[in-house]
Design a protein around this motif. Structure first.
Motif, PDB file in Angstrom:
ATOM      1  N   SER A  88       8.928  -9.000  12.141  1.00 10.83           N
ATOM      2  CA  SER A  88       9.669  -9.116  13.407  1.00 10.83           C
ATOM      3  C   SER A  88      10.946  -9.892  13.104  1.00 10.83           C
ATOM      4  N   PRO A  89      11.940  -9.204  12.540  1.00  8.95           N
ATOM      5  CA  PRO A  89      13.142  -9.901  12.053  1.00  8.95           C
ATOM      6  C   PRO A  89      13.916 -10.635  13.138  1.00  8.95           C
ATOM      7  N   PHE A  90      13.764 -10.223  14.395  1.00 10.87           N
ATOM      8  CA  PHE A  90      14.513 -10.874  15.479  1.00 10.87           C
ATOM      9  C   PHE A  90      13.587 -11.650  16.405  1.00 10.87           C
ATOM     10  N   GLY A  91      12.390 -11.950  15.912  1.00 14.86           N
ATOM     11  CA  GLY A  91      11.466 -12.767  16.693  1.00 14.86           C
ATOM     12  C   GLY A  91      10.715 -12.010  17.756  1.00 14.86           C
ATOM     13  N   GLY A  92      10.825 -10.696  17.789  1.00 13.57           N
ATOM     14  CA  GLY A  92      10.137  -9.899  18.796  1.00 13.57           C
ATOM     15  C   GLY A  92       8.787  -9.417  18.315  1.00 13.57           C
ATOM     16  N   GLU A  93       8.381  -8.288  18.873  1.00 11.29           N
ATOM     17  CA  GLU A  93       7.100  -7.703  18.519  1.00 11.29           C
ATOM     18  C   GLU A  93       7.105  -7.268  17.058  1.00 11.29           C
ATOM     19  N   LYS A  94       5.993  -7.473  16.375  1.00  9.24           N
ATOM     20  CA  LYS A  94       5.925  -7.102  14.970  1.00  9.24           C
ATOM     21  C   LYS A  94       5.867  -5.583  14.813  1.00  9.24           C
ATOM     22  N   LYS A  95       6.713  -5.062  13.938  1.00  6.88           N
ATOM     23  CA  LYS A  95       6.756  -3.624  13.660  1.00  6.88           C
ATOM     24  C   LYS A  95       6.364  -3.370  12.212  1.00  6.88           C
ATOM     25  N   VAL A  96       5.828  -2.188  11.972  1.00  9.55           N
ATOM     26  CA  VAL A  96       5.290  -1.843  10.655  1.00  9.55           C
ATOM     27  C   VAL A  96       6.400  -1.317   9.745  1.00  9.55           C
ATOM     28  N   VAL A  97       6.403  -1.789   8.523  1.00  7.10           N
ATOM     29  CA  VAL A  97       7.304  -1.292   7.471  1.00  7.10           C
ATOM     30  C   VAL A  97       6.439  -0.680   6.381  1.00  7.10           C
ATOM     31  N   LEU A  98       6.709   0.570   6.026  1.00 10.03           N
ATOM     32  CA  LEU A  98       5.975   1.251   4.963  1.00 10.03           C
ATOM     33  C   LEU A  98       6.667   0.992   3.629  1.00 10.03           C
ATOM     34  N   LEU A  99       5.879   0.768   2.590  1.00  7.30           N
ATOM     35  CA  LEU A  99       6.414   0.404   1.280  1.00  7.30           C
ATOM     36  C   LEU A  99       6.121   1.498   0.259  1.00  7.30           C
ATOM     37  N   PHE A 100       7.124   1.804  -0.551  1.00  7.92           N
ATOM     38  CA  PHE A 100       6.991   2.844  -1.577  1.00  7.92           C
ATOM     39  C   PHE A 100       7.560   2.337  -2.898  1.00  7.92           C
ATOM     40  N   GLU A 101       7.122   2.991  -3.972  1.00  7.74           N
ATOM     41  CA  GLU A 101       7.627   2.646  -5.294  1.00  7.74           C
ATOM     42  C   GLU A 101       7.872   3.923  -6.077  1.00  7.74           C
ATOM     43  N   CYS A 102       8.924   3.912  -6.879  1.00  5.02           N
ATOM     44  CA  CYS A 102       9.223   5.049  -7.747  1.00  5.02           C
ATOM     45  C   CYS A 102       9.785   4.530  -9.066  1.00  5.02           C
ATOM     46  N   GLU A 103       9.052   4.750 -10.150  1.00  5.90           N
ATOM     47  CA  GLU A 103       9.471   4.337 -11.494  1.00  5.90           C
ATOM     48  C   GLU A 103       9.867   2.858 -11.539  1.00  5.90           C
ATOM     49  N   GLY A 104       9.097   2.042 -10.824  1.00  5.84           N
ATOM     50  CA  GLY A 104       9.327   0.604 -10.834  1.00  5.84           C
ATOM     51  C   GLY A 104      10.277   0.110  -9.771  1.00  5.84           C
ATOM     52  N   TYR A 105      11.020   0.994  -9.127  1.00  9.79           N
ATOM     53  CA  TYR A 105      11.926   0.605  -8.050  1.00  9.79           C
ATOM     54  C   TYR A 105      11.187   0.648  -6.711  1.00  9.79           C
ATOM     55  N   LYS A 106      11.587  -0.240  -5.788  1.00  9.10           N
ATOM     56  CA  LYS A 106      10.862  -0.387  -4.520  1.00  9.10           C
ATOM     57  C   LYS A 106      11.740   0.022  -3.335  1.00  9.10           C
ATOM     58  N   PHE A 107      11.063   0.624  -2.339  1.00  6.26           N
ATOM     59  CA  PHE A 107      11.765   1.147  -1.167  1.00  6.26           C
ATOM     60  C   PHE A 107      10.958   0.848   0.086  1.00  6.26           C
ATOM     61  N   ARG A 108      11.678   0.697   1.202  1.00  6.62           N
ATOM     62  CA  ARG A 108      11.065   0.367   2.484  1.00  6.62           C
ATOM     63  C   ARG A 108      11.450   1.425   3.522  1.00  6.62           C
TER      64      ARG A 108
END
Length: 295
Positions: A88-108
């Motif tokens: 919850s980057p702005f202090g509001g309701e918590k939202k889901v972030v999905l996490l991925f990886e490709c060849e050692g690099y990370k993505f959201r």
């Protein structure tokens, strides 16, 4: 609407009655519905893999630094799901972030949804460059080596270029491959003359998708058996999407589809019927038989 003094009655687009219109779900749609059940991302296991179809990273992702150089093509790389977090980057309701990886690099991927919303909606994010490898592998295990009857003459070669094919003929499925952003599955096959080609489709039922589906491309049953009255010479023309003089209106419709316009033209010898297609093709019938045409 009646024309004055022209001797021609013209209508707009006419949809002719379709033979054997199915009232219930087709076996092909039932097959897709049985094996490819839509699931929300809350059911994804860690390690779930996706094939990436674009050259560059989609704007829907946030890449953690460092990441792939701009000069590197991402097409064909495998992105792996590594889990999710709530923020919850702005202090509001918590939202889901999905996490991925490709060849050692990370993505959201920010879903902008709570876990409760994802569960209630069975939400799956729309990530056009992703092809679900679980679905692809399932399709391969079910279809590879199987004989199907293809409904479309619009085939593609190994370079993805369109080629003229045949329809309503048996083909053997050689492989199931990753497709593209819109149609994620390519069915690669061999026809009864040894020619290899592919077609692209989605893994949704025709009721759930406006795109090209398995049901619209293939039949489990031999369609020739539904038209035993059609002579072999006429059937050959139909498989090539062609016509010849003497074919019936039903045979021409099976070959070319419904016309976009029909004109009935009175003549001294009787009523002449013209079918017009938006492609520029036209057919003339007398007493229900094709007499002239241009394709």
């Amino acid at each position: 609407m009646t024309s004055c003094f022209t001797g021609v009655e013209s209508t707009g687009k006419i949809t002719l009655p379709e033979e054997n219109r199915a009232e219930k779900q087709s076996p092909e749609d039932a097959f897709i519905e049985s094996y490819f059940v839509p699931q929300g991302c809350d059911s994804w296991r860690v390690g779930k893999a996706f094939y990436y179809t674009d050259e560059k990273l989609s704007f829907v992702f946030q890449a953690e630094r460092p990441t792939f150089p701009d000069s590197v093509s991402l097409k064909g790389k495998i992105f792996t799901y590594t889990g999710s977090v709530e923020e919850s980057p702005f202090g509001g309701e918590k939202k889901v972030v999905l996490l991925f990886e490709c060849e050692g690099y990370k993505f959201r991927y920010d879903t902008d949804k709570t876990r409760a919303e994802i569960a209630r909606m069975k939400y799956t994010p729309l990530i056009p460059p992703f092809i679900d490898l679980d679905d692809l592998n399932m399709a391969r295990s079910l279809l590879k080596g199987r004989t199907l009857y293809i409904k479309t003459p619009m085939w593609y070669d190994r370079n993805g270029d369109a080629i003229d094919g045949r329809k309503l003929i048996p083909v053997e499925v050689l492989d199931i491959r990753p497709g593209n952003n819109v149609l994620p599955v390519e069915v690669w096959f061999k026809d009864d003359k040894g020619n290899e080609a592919g077609v692209f489709m989605s893994l949704l039922t025709s009721a759930r998708s406006q795109y090209i589906t398995f049901d619209r491309l293939f039949s489990f049953e031999n369609p020739r058996l539904q038209y035993k009255e059609i002579q072999d010479e006429a059937w050959e023309q139909i498989t090539l999407s062609r016509v010849k003089a003497g074919m019936t209106k039903a045979e021409c419709k099976l070959s070319l589809g419904n016309p976009d316009e029909v004109k009935k033209i009175p003549t001294y010898s009787g009523l002449r019927e013209q079918w017009i297609y938006n492609s520029g093709a036209y057919l003339f019938f007398v007493d229900g038989l094709l007499t002239e045409y241009r394709l």
